[in-house]
Design an enzyme around this catalytic site. Structure first.
Site, PDB file in Angstrom:
ATOM      1  N   ASP A   1       0.808  -1.211   0.000  1.00 30.89           N
ATOM      2  CA  ASP A   1       0.000   0.000   0.000  1.00 30.89           C
ATOM      3  C   ASP A   1       0.847   1.270   0.000  1.00 30.89           C
ATOM      4  O   ASP A   1       2.066   1.222   0.215  1.00 30.89           O
ATOM      5  CB  ASP A   1      -0.956  -0.002   1.208  1.00 30.89           C
TER       6      ASP A   1
ATOM      7  N   ASN B   1      -7.249  -2.441  14.442  1.00 32.79           N
ATOM      8  CA  ASN B   1      -8.634  -2.744  14.053  1.00 32.79           C
ATOM      9  C   ASN B   1      -8.722  -3.993  13.168  1.00 32.79           C
ATOM     10  O   ASN B   1      -9.758  -4.258  12.575  1.00 32.79           O
ATOM     11  CB  ASN B   1      -9.264  -1.537  13.338  1.00 32.79           C
TER      12      ASN B   1
ATOM     13  N   HIS C   1      -7.004  -4.626  10.438  1.00 34.23           N
ATOM     14  CA  HIS C   1      -6.767  -4.469   8.992  1.00 34.23           C
ATOM     15  C   HIS C   1      -5.465  -5.136   8.557  1.00 34.23           C
ATOM     16  O   HIS C   1      -4.517  -5.256   9.334  1.00 34.23           O
ATOM     17  CB  HIS C   1      -6.844  -2.997   8.542  1.00 34.23           C
TER      18      HIS C   1
ATOM     19  N   GLU D   1      -9.570  -1.740   5.539  1.00 31.32           N
ATOM     20  CA  GLU D   1     -10.203  -1.346   6.796  1.00 31.32           C
ATOM     21  C   GLU D   1     -11.449  -2.206   7.041  1.00 31.32           C
ATOM     22  O   GLU D   1     -11.964  -2.838   6.108  1.00 31.32           O
ATOM     23  CB  GLU D   1     -10.579   0.137   6.717  1.00 31.32           C
TER      24      GLU D   1
END
Ligand code: F6R
Length: 264
Positions: free
Chosen positions: A67, A137, A139, A144
């Site tokens: 990413d 979280n 990810h 997400e």
């Protein structure tokens, strides 16, 4: 799924480096999927040391990063381009023309750009070994919570939690990224082998949900339960909330005894 428990971050990093180095040695033209963030820093340090001390050779390898933040030029100190250059590429001999990181400076035509990134992975023969960290979280990449489990490389809006985490490292509020280009969960699941690294108590809840929770788009990493060759390499703190630690140790012992090649 293999869950390998290590004492601390340094042990996680050394074991990860052993696995990556093994992949490079057994297939010099290996295609590596790479991650950024604080977690793989020790791995990159160890690989650089192996390159110097044992001539670990990346000259035929190819890499694809997961990413990049949208809006950041490669020279920006918080860009993943900059991170990779500083922490890995400048220390090893992986040729520049075979390093791929999504371009955070593109403006418009995102779908076409992302389709080309996917095509480049395919043209290289697919990813042999994908390195992952995990967000608090859950990810992986910047997939997400609620990302489609079949998602491909795409433009993705970052969650509030991720934006908050980033706010601390961006001096200028206006520069805090809101979006990223990320490989999708579907892209990651096509890698031949996945190695997820996690260390520290702040990752314990996400790690437990990923390994022992239901497969759900609310925890992107839980999709790895569907991958046939995934290793979670985690330290004691990150393993804190797992309920089946003894079983994972038993599985590892049996794997060492009966199918040690799975650990190489
Ligand atoms: C980075 C990436 C992210 C990180 C995750 C954990 O390329 O894709 O998913 O792996 O946010 O980040 P750290 O390691 O900084 O806790």
């Amino acid at each position: 799924m293999l869950v390998v428990l290590k004492k601390d971050y340094d042990e996680v990093s050394r074991e990860a480096a052993r696995i990556v180095a093994g992949a490079v040695r057994s297939k010099p033209s290996v295609v590596l999927g790479l991650a950024t963030g604080s977690t793989p820093l020790g791995l990159y340090r160890e690989l650089a040391a192996l390159h110097r001390a044992e001539a670990l050779d990346f000259s035929q390898a190819t890499s694809f990063n997961l990413d990049e933040y949208l809006g950041l030029a490669p020279s920006h100190p918080q860009s993943f381009h900059h991170f990779m250059e500083q922490n890995f590429f400048s220390q090893v001999n992986l040729p520049r023309h075979r390093r791929h990181i999504p371009d955070g400076t593109i403006q418009g035509d995102y779908d076409a750009y992302c389709a080309r990134y996917e095509q480049a992975i395919k043209s290289a023969g697919g990813i042999d070994l994908q390195i992952l960290g995990i967000g608090r979280n859950g990810h992986i990449g910047f997939n997400e919570p609620t990302s489609s489990l079949a998602s491909r490389t795409r433009l993705k809006a970052l969650s509030r939690e991720t934006i908050e985490d980033n706010r601390q490292v961006f001096a200028d509020e206006g520069e805090v990224p809101r979006c990223a280009i990320t490989m999708g969960i579907g892209t990651i699941l096509e890698s031949r082998r996945v190695l997820l690294l996690a260390a520290g108590r702040s990752k314990a809840a996400a790690v437990a949900k990923a390994i022992e929770g239901p497969i759900t788009s609310s925890v992107s990493a839980s999709a790895l339960q569907m991958h046939p060759d995934v290793t979670f390499l985690i330290d004691e703190e990150a393993a804190y909330s797992l309920t089946q630690r003894d079983y994972y140790r038993h599985v590892l012992e049996m794997t060492r005894l009966l199918t040690p090649e799975r650990l190489s």
